[in-house]
Structures are given as structure tokens and as C-alpha cells.
Design an enzyme around this catalytic site. Sequence first.
Site, short mmCIF file in Angstrom:
data_model
loop_
_atom_site.label_atom_id
_atom_site.label_comp_id
_atom_site.label_asym_id
_atom_site.label_seq_id
_atom_site.Cartn_x
_atom_site.Cartn_y
_atom_site.Cartn_z
N CYS A 93 0.94 -1.03 -0.05
CA CYS A 93 -0.16 -0.13 0.02
C CYS A 93 0.83 1.38 -0.05
O CYS A 93 1.42 1.49 -1.01
CB CYS A 93 -0.90 -0.30 1.31
N ARG A 127 -12.35 6.50 -0.11
CA ARG A 127 -11.44 5.28 0.19
C ARG A 127 -11.94 3.94 -0.45
O ARG A 127 -13.01 3.79 -0.28
CB ARG A 127 -11.13 5.35 1.79
N HIS A 197 -2.97 -5.72 2.78
CA HIS A 197 -2.55 -5.77 4.09
C HIS A 197 -3.21 -6.88 4.80
O HIS A 197 -3.88 -7.87 4.00
CB HIS A 197 -3.15 -4.66 5.04
N1 GLN Z 1 -1.97 6.77 2.48
C1 GLN Z 1 -2.17 5.79 1.34
C2 GLN Z 1 -3.52 5.94 0.71
O1 GLN Z 1 -4.44 6.61 1.50
C3 GLN Z 1 -1.89 4.47 1.75
C4 GLN Z 1 -2.78 3.91 2.69
C5 GLN Z 1 -2.27 2.71 3.39
O2 GLN Z 1 -0.97 2.40 3.33
N2 GLN Z 1 -2.99 1.80 3.83
O3 GLN Z 1 -3.69 5.49 -0.22
#
Ligand code: GLN
Length: 245
Positions: A93, A127, A197
Site C-alpha cells: 500500500c 477510500r 494488508h
Molecule cells: N495513505 C495511502 C492511501 O491512502 C496509503 C494507505 C495505506 O498504506 N493503507 O492511499
Amino acid sequence: MHLRIAHLYPKRMSIYGDRGNVVTLAKRCRWRDVAVSVDEIEAEDALDANRYDLFFFGGGQDQEQDTVAADLARKAEPLREAVANGAAVLAVCGGYQLLGRYYRPAEGDRLDGVGIFDAHTEAGPKRLIGNVVADPAAAGLGTRPLVGFENHSGLTFLGDSAEPLARVRSGFGNNGRDGTEGCLAGRNGAAVGTYLHGSLLPKNPHLADWLIKAALKRRYRNARLAELEDGLELVANERTAERFG
Ligand code: GLN
């Protein structure tokens, strides 16, 4: 055999169980009497990149990426060289985004990346959160699905020379549009970027061993890994794929 792992920015870039990937790699080596060492590399630390067989880079919020990106610029050239010389990478990520060409967060300046992955990332309107099931596209990874959890605003688009790690069966993956998940790069495609993740590797032992083999091959051309009894890991993989696939 001895596997040398560098864990990049563990204090700032490790969320949703990312550290569990390093634990898994180390355990799966030790269970086969493969010696393993893990060096934690923070912003203030120098990086002797050619010392390492495998780099792990976890995820993080935009604020942490902003802080890390400034230091990463100083480590970019040795990292690119190490990957060109066959070092393996697992970047998850936020780490994956910063090893691409750039990441443009929703707020703040564009963050230049290391350019190991032929991919760029732009923050999207919402998101992308949830469980992911994806079918591997990497040679030698077989057909067992990859399962994990994603939570990102960044939408990643692969460049012409880039190969995806997998094809999304359920979930969003790189951008929720083109069906790709992750990215491969480096010699023998041993550098892996992913949005998964979880942590990722405990439920995907096939990817863990694929990475260990690729990393060992850098110094041990005929590296072989003994089979492990992965009953529990494989049940976790199958149940997750059934439930969310
Ligand atoms: N900050 C980055 C995003 O929002 C990565 C987030 C993460 O590592 N889960 O895409």
C-alpha cells in the site's frame, strides 16, 4: 543459507498488521534452518542496500508518507540498484505507492517515488476499503488466490512495461477500474507491490515462499526450500477466498 531482510521505516510505515509479513518470512526461513537477519532501517539510518536480499516496506497514512518520502529520496538510487541486481521486495500500500513513480495525495504536494514500479498513484474521491480476493498473474505463483484487506484513497495505474501481481476477483485492487492488483518489477519480477494488508503473508504462504526463493536466488543460485506443513495457513486462505471471493 542466510537471508538478509531490510525492514524500511517500521516505526512510521506499518499498519493493518504489516509487521506480520516480516515475522512470517523469518519464521518460514527458520523452520527450514535457513538463517535470517532483519535490520530495521529508519530515516536517520544509512542504507547499505547491496547487503540485503529482501526489502519489506509497509503501509502508512499520507502524513507518514510525506515524512518518509523526503528521506527515501536519499536512499532511492541504492534501492533501485539493489533491485536491478536481483533483490526481492514486498511493498504494501503506502510503501508500494512510494516505490512507484509518484503519489499525489488528496492534500499536499505530489510525493516523488523511487521508480522501482512502473506505476503512479493519485488520490481518489473515496477510500477503497474491504477484503480482497485476487488470482495471481505472476509466473511461478500458481493459481491459489491471494487474499487480504485493503484501505486506501490512492488509485494506482500501471505503466506500459508493468505487470500486475494479480487480477481482482473481489475488491478494488490498484484502482477499482482495470481489475489489476499490485505490480511486479525488478530482475525476475522479484519486486512485488500490493494493496493487500492483513497481514498478507500468513494467509498466503505460496507468496511468502515465492518471495523467499526469489530473494535467496540472489546469492544462492540453486536455492531450494523444503515443503512446510501449511494446513492452517491454507485453510485460512481457502475460507477467506470462499467467504469474500
Ligand atoms: N495513505 C495511502 C492511501 O491512502 C496509503 C494507505 C495505506 O498504506 N493503507 O492511499
